[in-house]
Design a protein around this motif. Structure first.
Motif, PDB file in Angstrom:
ATOM      1  N   MET A   1      23.505  14.881  11.489  1.00  0.00           N
ATOM      2  CA  MET A   1      23.340  13.847  12.486  1.00  0.00           C
ATOM      3  C   MET A   1      22.177  12.958  12.080  1.00  0.00           C
ATOM      4  SD  MET A   1      22.634  14.368  16.515  1.00  0.00           S
ATOM      5  CE  MET A   1      20.898  14.769  16.462  1.00  0.00           C
ATOM      6  N   MET A   2      22.376  11.670  12.186  1.00  0.00           N
ATOM      7  CA  MET A   2      21.325  10.734  11.809  1.00  0.00           C
ATOM      8  C   MET A   2      21.301   9.622  12.832  1.00  0.00           C
ATOM      9  SD  MET A   2      20.952   8.565   8.302  1.00  0.00           S
ATOM     10  CE  MET A   2      22.441   7.654   8.582  1.00  0.00           C
ATOM     11  N   THR A   3      20.106   9.121  13.081  1.00  0.00           N
ATOM     12  CA  THR A   3      20.009   7.952  13.936  1.00  0.00           C
ATOM     13  C   THR A   3      20.751   6.833  13.221  1.00  0.00           C
ATOM     14  OG1 THR A   3      17.692   8.581  13.709  1.00  0.00           O
ATOM     15  CG2 THR A   3      18.228   7.172  15.529  1.00  0.00           C
ATOM     16  N   GLU A   4      21.684   6.207  13.891  1.00  0.00           N
ATOM     17  CA  GLU A   4      22.512   5.200  13.239  1.00  0.00           C
ATOM     18  C   GLU A   4      21.719   3.958  12.853  1.00  0.00           C
ATOM     19  OE1 GLU A   4      25.571   5.488  12.021  1.00  0.00           O
ATOM     20  OE2 GLU A   4      25.372   7.553  12.638  1.00  0.00           O
ATOM     21  N   ASN A   5      20.881   3.481  13.759  1.00  0.00           N
ATOM     22  CA  ASN A   5      20.101   2.284  13.471  1.00  0.00           C
ATOM     23  C   ASN A   5      18.646   2.672  13.293  1.00  0.00           C
ATOM     24  OD1 ASN A   5      22.286   0.443  13.799  1.00  0.00           O
ATOM     25  ND2 ASN A   5      22.153   0.831  15.996  1.00  0.00           N
ATOM     26  N   PRO A   6      18.123   2.500  12.098  1.00  0.00           N
ATOM     27  CA  PRO A   6      16.726   2.857  11.917  1.00  0.00           C
ATOM     28  C   PRO A   6      15.851   1.973  12.801  1.00  0.00           C
ATOM     29  CG  PRO A   6      17.570   1.715   9.988  1.00  0.00           C
ATOM     30  CD  PRO A   6      18.731   1.956  10.906  1.00  0.00           C
ATOM     31  N   GLU A   7      14.796   2.559  13.315  1.00  0.00           N
ATOM     32  CA  GLU A   7      13.866   1.814  14.146  1.00  0.00           C
ATOM     33  C   GLU A   7      12.936   1.021  13.229  1.00  0.00           C
ATOM     34  OE1 GLU A   7      10.027   2.914  16.794  1.00  0.00           O
ATOM     35  OE2 GLU A   7      11.727   4.275  16.947  1.00  0.00           O
ATOM     36  N   THR A   8      12.966  -0.292  13.352  1.00  0.00           N
ATOM     37  CA  THR A   8      12.094  -1.144  12.527  1.00  0.00           C
ATOM     38  C   THR A   8      11.352  -2.138  13.407  1.00  0.00           C
ATOM     39  OG1 THR A   8      13.907  -2.670  12.104  1.00  0.00           O
ATOM     40  CG2 THR A   8      13.520  -0.976  10.438  1.00  0.00           C
ATOM     41  N   ALA A   9      11.074  -1.748  14.650  1.00  0.00           N
ATOM     42  CA  ALA A   9      10.455  -2.659  15.612  1.00  0.00           C
ATOM     43  C   ALA A   9       9.067  -3.113  15.165  1.00  0.00           C
ATOM     44  CB  ALA A   9      10.376  -1.999  16.976  1.00  0.00           C
ATOM     45  N   GLU A  10       8.306  -2.220  14.534  1.00  0.00           N
ATOM     46  CA  GLU A  10       6.969  -2.589  14.110  1.00  0.00           C
ATOM     47  C   GLU A  10       7.030  -2.901  12.625  1.00  0.00           C
ATOM     48  OE1 GLU A  10       4.923   1.036  14.940  1.00  0.00           O
ATOM     49  OE2 GLU A  10       6.012   1.260  16.801  1.00  0.00           O
ATOM     50  N   ASN A  11       6.103  -2.333  11.887  1.00  0.00           N
ATOM     51  CA  ASN A  11       6.118  -2.535  10.437  1.00  0.00           C
ATOM     52  C   ASN A  11       6.504  -1.222   9.758  1.00  0.00           C
ATOM     53  OD1 ASN A  11       3.787  -1.101  10.913  1.00  0.00           O
ATOM     54  ND2 ASN A  11       2.586  -2.204   9.392  1.00  0.00           N
ATOM     55  N   ALA A  12       7.426  -0.492  10.383  1.00  0.00           N
ATOM     56  CA  ALA A  12       7.811   0.814   9.857  1.00  0.00           C
ATOM     57  C   ALA A  12       9.305   1.070  10.066  1.00  0.00           C
ATOM     58  CB  ALA A  12       7.002   1.915  10.543  1.00  0.00           C
ATOM     59  N   ILE A  13       9.830   1.945   9.241  1.00  0.00           N
ATOM     60  CA  ILE A  13      11.204   2.432   9.363  1.00  0.00           C
ATOM     61  C   ILE A  13      11.087   3.903   9.732  1.00  0.00           C
ATOM     62  CG2 ILE A  13      13.344   2.905   8.111  1.00  0.00           C
ATOM     63  CD1 ILE A  13      12.275   0.633   6.114  1.00  0.00           C
ATOM     64  N   ARG A  14      11.753   4.305  10.793  1.00  0.00           N
ATOM     65  CA  ARG A  14      11.716   5.714  11.201  1.00  0.00           C
ATOM     66  C   ARG A  14      13.147   6.217  11.353  1.00  0.00           C
ATOM     67  NH1 ARG A  14       7.810   3.160  14.126  1.00  0.00           N
ATOM     68  NH2 ARG A  14       5.684   3.775  13.593  1.00  0.00           N
ATOM     69  N   LEU A  15      13.419   7.357  10.747  1.00  0.00           N
ATOM     70  CA  LEU A  15      14.750   7.959  10.803  1.00  0.00           C
ATOM     71  C   LEU A  15      14.614   9.457  11.008  1.00  0.00           C
ATOM     72  CD1 LEU A  15      16.185   6.196   7.636  1.00  0.00           C
ATOM     73  CD2 LEU A  15      16.962   5.786   9.971  1.00  0.00           C
ATOM     74  N   GLU A  16      15.656  10.056  11.545  1.00  0.00           N
ATOM     75  CA  GLU A  16      15.750  11.515  11.610  1.00  0.00           C
ATOM     76  C   GLU A  16      17.081  11.905  10.999  1.00  0.00           C
ATOM     77  OE1 GLU A  16      15.389  13.236  15.469  1.00  0.00           O
ATOM     78  OE2 GLU A  16      13.281  12.669  15.659  1.00  0.00           O
ATOM     79  N   ARG A  17      17.058  13.022  10.321  1.00  0.00           N
ATOM     80  CA  ARG A  17      18.288  13.520   9.695  1.00  0.00           C
ATOM     81  C   ARG A  17      18.310  15.037   9.858  1.00  0.00           C
ATOM     82  NH1 ARG A  17      22.659  10.883   6.748  1.00  0.00           N
ATOM     83  NH2 ARG A  17      23.824  12.675   6.084  1.00  0.00           N
ATOM     84  N   HIS A  18      19.438  15.592  10.263  1.00  0.00           N
ATOM     85  CA  HIS A  18      19.591  17.048  10.392  1.00  0.00           C
ATOM     86  C   HIS A  18      20.357  17.574   9.190  1.00  0.00           C
ATOM     87  CE1 HIS A  18      21.747  20.721  11.565  1.00  0.00           C
ATOM     88  NE2 HIS A  18      20.595  21.017  12.116  1.00  0.00           N
ATOM     89  N   PHE A  19      19.851  18.651   8.629  1.00  0.00           N
ATOM     90  CA  PHE A  19      20.526  19.315   7.505  1.00  0.00           C
ATOM     91  C   PHE A  19      20.794  20.767   7.882  1.00  0.00           C
ATOM     92  CE2 PHE A  19      17.782  16.052   5.587  1.00  0.00           C
ATOM     93  CZ  PHE A  19      18.735  15.294   4.935  1.00  0.00           C
ATOM     94  N   PRO A  20      22.005  21.267   7.634  1.00  0.00           N
ATOM     95  CA  PRO A  20      22.310  22.667   7.937  1.00  0.00           C
ATOM     96  C   PRO A  20      21.828  23.587   6.811  1.00  0.00           C
ATOM     97  CG  PRO A  20      24.275  21.590   7.121  1.00  0.00           C
ATOM     98  CD  PRO A  20      23.191  20.539   7.187  1.00  0.00           C
ATOM     99  N   HIS A  21      20.582  23.403   6.431  1.00  0.00           N
ATOM    100  CA  HIS A  21      19.971  24.171   5.344  1.00  0.00           C
ATOM    101  C   HIS A  21      18.568  24.585   5.766  1.00  0.00           C
ATOM    102  CE1 HIS A  21      23.164  22.889   2.581  1.00  0.00           C
ATOM    103  NE2 HIS A  21      23.040  21.703   3.126  1.00  0.00           N
ATOM    104  N   PRO A  22      18.072  25.702   5.229  1.00  0.00           N
ATOM    105  CA  PRO A  22      16.722  26.141   5.580  1.00  0.00           C
ATOM    106  C   PRO A  22      15.658  25.122   5.133  1.00  0.00           C
ATOM    107  CG  PRO A  22      17.810  27.739   4.122  1.00  0.00           C
ATOM    108  CD  PRO A  22      18.726  26.578   4.284  1.00  0.00           C
ATOM    109  N   ILE A  23      14.553  25.132   5.826  1.00  0.00           N
ATOM    110  CA  ILE A  23      13.472  24.188   5.575  1.00  0.00           C
ATOM    111  C   ILE A  23      12.991  24.248   4.114  1.00  0.00           C
ATOM    112  CG2 ILE A  23      11.597  25.728   6.315  1.00  0.00           C
ATOM    113  CD1 ILE A  23      10.410  23.262   7.805  1.00  0.00           C
ATOM    114  N   GLU A  24      12.977  25.437   3.529  1.00  0.00           N
ATOM    115  CA  GLU A  24      12.518  25.585   2.133  1.00  0.00           C
ATOM    116  C   GLU A  24      13.390  24.786   1.166  1.00  0.00           C
ATOM    117  OE1 GLU A  24      11.406  28.886   4.695  1.00  0.00           O
ATOM    118  OE2 GLU A  24      13.414  28.232   4.087  1.00  0.00           O
ATOM    119  N   ARG A  25      14.683  24.760   1.436  1.00  0.00           N
ATOM    120  CA  ARG A  25      15.611  24.018   0.558  1.00  0.00           C
ATOM    121  C   ARG A  25      15.391  22.516   0.664  1.00  0.00           C
ATOM    122  NH1 ARG A  25      20.624  25.358   0.026  1.00  0.00           N
ATOM    123  NH2 ARG A  25      20.574  23.883  -1.677  1.00  0.00           N
TER     124      ARG A  25
END
Length: 142
Positions: A1-25
């Protein structure tokens, strides 16, 4: 799952992405040069504060970078495109029941310059696809 539209309201791009893998990987995919080259760019990255390296960004040329902050296995912040964009990229990992959530931020674009505005707009469209390639690398290396 990913945020479809990245937030670029300020001077930054912010996204989240879910991976079905352990954090170490996921951490390995971000901090191992061979894996990083498969989903983003070739470069001798290392999760060590002060480590300087160059990323080969193909037709955007080589970009000088420096590791600014590390929380081993959890977060990595780099100075990206030193002397050109001078932005920061932070990958922060959160372990969840069914894998890992990657919190991504590319910040510090100088919006008072045409190059800064163009970079924010272009990378705002590019980063979702780039981050999506991490899943491909993780699936291939299971």
């Amino acid at each position: 799952m990913m945020t479809e539209n990245p937030e670029t309201a300020e001077n930054a791009i912010r996204l989240e992405r879910h991976f079905p893998h352990p954090i170490e990987r996921v951490w390995e995919a971000i901090t191992t040069p061979e894996l990083l080259a498969r989903w983003w760019a070739a470069g001798d990255i290392a999760p060590v504060v002060g480590h300087r390296f160059t990323l080969d960004m193909a037709h955007w040329g080589e970009q000088r970078c420096e590791v600014l902050a590390v929380e081993p296995g959890r977060s990595l912040t780099i100075l990206f495109a030193e002397g050109v964009l001078d932005t920061t990229i932070t990958w922060r990992l959160e372990s969840v029941a069914d894998g890992t959530v990657l919190h991504f931020e590319h910040a510090g674009f100088r919006l008072d310059t045409p190059a800064g505005r163009q970079a924010l707009d272009g990378m705002g469209h590019g980063w979702p696809g780039v981050l999506g390639r991490i899943e491909t690398v993780l699936a291939e290396t299971t």
